[in-house]
Design a protein around this motif. Structure first.
Motif, PDB file in Angstrom:
ATOM      1  N   TYR A 255      19.805  19.222  18.747  1.00  0.00           N
ATOM      2  CA  TYR A 255      21.499  20.330  18.298  1.00  0.00           C
ATOM      3  C   TYR A 255      19.920  20.709  16.585  1.00  0.00           C
ATOM      4  O   TYR A 255      19.540  20.194  16.113  1.00  0.00           O
ATOM      5  N   LYS A 256      20.125  22.074  17.157  1.00  0.00           N
ATOM      6  CA  LYS A 256      20.704  23.229  15.736  1.00  0.00           C
ATOM      7  C   LYS A 256      21.619  21.705  14.804  1.00  0.00           C
ATOM      8  O   LYS A 256      22.413  21.418  15.138  1.00  0.00           O
ATOM      9  N   SER A 257      21.315  21.714  13.439  1.00  0.00           N
ATOM     10  CA  SER A 257      22.254  21.186  12.233  1.00  0.00           C
ATOM     11  C   SER A 257      22.508  21.059  10.894  1.00  0.00           C
ATOM     12  O   SER A 257      21.141  22.823  10.595  1.00  0.00           O
ATOM     13  N   LYS A 258      23.657  20.548  10.712  1.00  0.00           N
ATOM     14  CA  LYS A 258      23.874  20.895   9.032  1.00  0.00           C
ATOM     15  C   LYS A 258      24.907  19.937   8.838  1.00  0.00           C
ATOM     16  O   LYS A 258      25.401  18.707   9.693  1.00  0.00           O
ATOM     17  N   ALA A 259      25.365  19.694   8.038  1.00  0.00           N
ATOM     18  CA  ALA A 259      25.726  19.048   7.131  1.00  0.00           C
ATOM     19  C   ALA A 259      26.285  19.044   6.258  1.00  0.00           C
ATOM     20  O   ALA A 259      25.982  20.131   5.152  1.00  0.00           O
ATOM     21  N   GLU A 260      27.063  18.296   5.793  1.00  0.00           N
ATOM     22  CA  GLU A 260      28.452  18.347   3.984  1.00  0.00           C
ATOM     23  C   GLU A 260      28.957  17.046   3.861  1.00  0.00           C
ATOM     24  O   GLU A 260      29.399  16.672   4.427  1.00  0.00           O
ATOM     25  N   LEU A 261      28.591  17.025   2.478  1.00  0.00           N
ATOM     26  CA  LEU A 261      29.170  16.041   1.913  1.00  0.00           C
ATOM     27  C   LEU A 261      31.287  15.989   1.761  1.00  0.00           C
ATOM     28  O   LEU A 261      31.118  17.264   1.729  1.00  0.00           O
ATOM     29  N   VAL A 262      31.434  15.237   1.993  1.00  0.00           N
ATOM     30  CA  VAL A 262      33.431  15.199   1.988  1.00  0.00           C
ATOM     31  C   VAL A 262      33.548  13.799   1.462  1.00  0.00           C
ATOM     32  O   VAL A 262      33.466  13.514   1.085  1.00  0.00           O
ATOM     33  N   ASP A 263      35.205  13.829   1.280  1.00  0.00           N
ATOM     34  CA  ASP A 263      35.649  12.917  -0.109  1.00  0.00           C
ATOM     35  C   ASP A 263      35.327  12.331  -0.791  1.00  0.00           C
ATOM     36  O   ASP A 263      34.942  11.491  -0.839  1.00  0.00           O
ATOM     37  N   GLY A 264      34.737  13.381  -1.863  1.00  0.00           N
ATOM     38  CA  GLY A 264      34.153  12.811  -2.825  1.00  0.00           C
ATOM     39  C   GLY A 264      32.274  12.264  -2.710  1.00  0.00           C
ATOM     40  O   GLY A 264      31.862  11.437  -3.786  1.00  0.00           O
TER      41      GLY A 264
ATOM     42  N   GLY B 157      18.682  22.420  10.220  1.00  0.00           N
ATOM     43  CA  GLY B 157      17.975  21.324  10.482  1.00  0.00           C
ATOM     44  C   GLY B 157      18.280  21.361  11.953  1.00  0.00           C
ATOM     45  O   GLY B 157      18.419  21.842  12.321  1.00  0.00           O
ATOM     46  N   THR B 158      17.781  20.146  12.236  1.00  0.00           N
ATOM     47  CA  THR B 158      18.015  19.881  13.962  1.00  0.00           C
ATOM     48  C   THR B 158      18.449  17.855  14.194  1.00  0.00           C
ATOM     49  O   THR B 158      17.570  17.813  12.631  1.00  0.00           O
ATOM     50  N   VAL B 159      18.835  18.002  15.010  1.00  0.00           N
ATOM     51  CA  VAL B 159      19.803  16.774  14.798  1.00  0.00           C
ATOM     52  C   VAL B 159      19.300  16.434  16.262  1.00  0.00           C
ATOM     53  O   VAL B 159      19.283  16.883  17.212  1.00  0.00           O
ATOM     54  N   LEU B 160      19.110  14.770  16.295  1.00  0.00           N
ATOM     55  CA  LEU B 160      18.415  14.111  17.991  1.00  0.00           C
ATOM     56  C   LEU B 160      19.475  13.610  18.005  1.00  0.00           C
ATOM     57  O   LEU B 160      19.610  12.405  17.349  1.00  0.00           O
ATOM     58  N   LYS B 161      20.246  13.467  18.899  1.00  0.00           N
ATOM     59  CA  LYS B 161      21.589  12.380  19.720  1.00  0.00           C
ATOM     60  C   LYS B 161      20.578  12.107  20.476  1.00  0.00           C
ATOM     61  O   LYS B 161      20.596  12.450  21.504  1.00  0.00           O
ATOM     62  N   LEU B 162      21.004  10.525  19.946  1.00  0.00           N
ATOM     63  CA  LEU B 162      20.455   9.473  21.023  1.00  0.00           C
ATOM     64  C   LEU B 162      21.057   9.005  22.464  1.00  0.00           C
ATOM     65  O   LEU B 162      20.401   8.260  22.457  1.00  0.00           O
ATOM     66  N   SER B 163      22.130   9.551  22.121  1.00  0.00           N
ATOM     67  CA  SER B 163      22.854   9.561  23.618  1.00  0.00           C
ATOM     68  C   SER B 163      22.141  10.054  24.545  1.00  0.00           C
ATOM     69  O   SER B 163      22.053   9.274  25.956  1.00  0.00           O
ATOM     70  N   ASN B 164      22.559  11.195  24.254  1.00  0.00           N
ATOM     71  CA  ASN B 164      21.514  12.084  26.119  1.00  0.00           C
ATOM     72  C   ASN B 164      20.023  12.909  25.101  1.00  0.00           C
ATOM     73  O   ASN B 164      19.811  13.495  26.474  1.00  0.00           O
ATOM     74  N   GLY B 165      19.617  12.230  24.135  1.00  0.00           N
ATOM     75  CA  GLY B 165      18.012  12.367  24.244  1.00  0.00           C
ATOM     76  C   GLY B 165      17.451  14.227  24.088  1.00  0.00           C
ATOM     77  O   GLY B 165      16.806  14.234  24.042  1.00  0.00           O
ATOM     78  N   LYS B 166      19.032  14.868  23.666  1.00  0.00           N
ATOM     79  CA  LYS B 166      19.229  16.463  22.993  1.00  0.00           C
ATOM     80  C   LYS B 166      18.869  16.298  21.617  1.00  0.00           C
ATOM     81  O   LYS B 166      19.509  15.872  20.475  1.00  0.00           O
TER      82      LYS B 166
END
Length: 144
Positions: free
Chosen positions: A113-122, A102-111
């Motif tokens: 990045y390639k993205s990934k995500a994972e669920l943790v802690d149940g 995926g892609t993520v937009l970092k609002l603090s710098n407007g850039k």
């Protein structure tokens, strides 16, 4: 008749537990994000299923300033309200509790990045990663 009613009543808690357990294997829902420097709550983000079974996320509330705008963003997003802005898109399933490509937009710098995500802690937390090449940083979101 009485036996069927009794069996149905016994099955209800099990059915409810199964629904709760299945909800914890999906990132869909509301999440709270935190400021990387202060650790204070920053945004409420809604993760939702998008086209083609991908996962996306948009800002539904800004906790630090109600009318915050993305001044660091470029192009059409520059100066637009953060509320309603899609900040993660095109995450594809990669196993039972992970998403990738995926892609993520970092609002603090407007850039972006390639993205990934994972669920943790149940399923109570979602680690969202932004990557440049093979170097990734993550932010931990908590389920609302």
């Amino acid at each position: 008749m009485r036996t069927k009613l009794f069996a149905s009543l016994l099955a209800l808690p099990l059915f409810g537990a199964a629904l709760i357990a299945s909800a914890q294997t999906s990132p869909v829902g509301r999440w709270k994000t935190y400021d990387e420097e202060t650790g204070k709550p920053r945004l409420i983000v809604e993760v939702y299923e998008a086209k083609g079974g991908t996962i996306a996320a948009k800002v539904v509330d800004t906790l630090f300033a109600p009318d915050a705008k993305c001044d660091a963003c470029t192009g059409a997003a520059k100066g637009k309200p953060m509320k309603g802005m899609v900040i993660v898109w095109n995450l594809k399933p990669d196993g039972a509790s992970a998403w990738d490509s995926g892609t993520v937009l970092k609002l603090s710098n407007g850039k972006t990045y390639k993205s990934k995500a994972e669920l943790v802690d149940g399923g109570k937390k979602l680690n969202v990663y932004g990557c440049v090449s093979f170097i990734c940083k993550h932010q931990e979101w908590t389920r609302e």
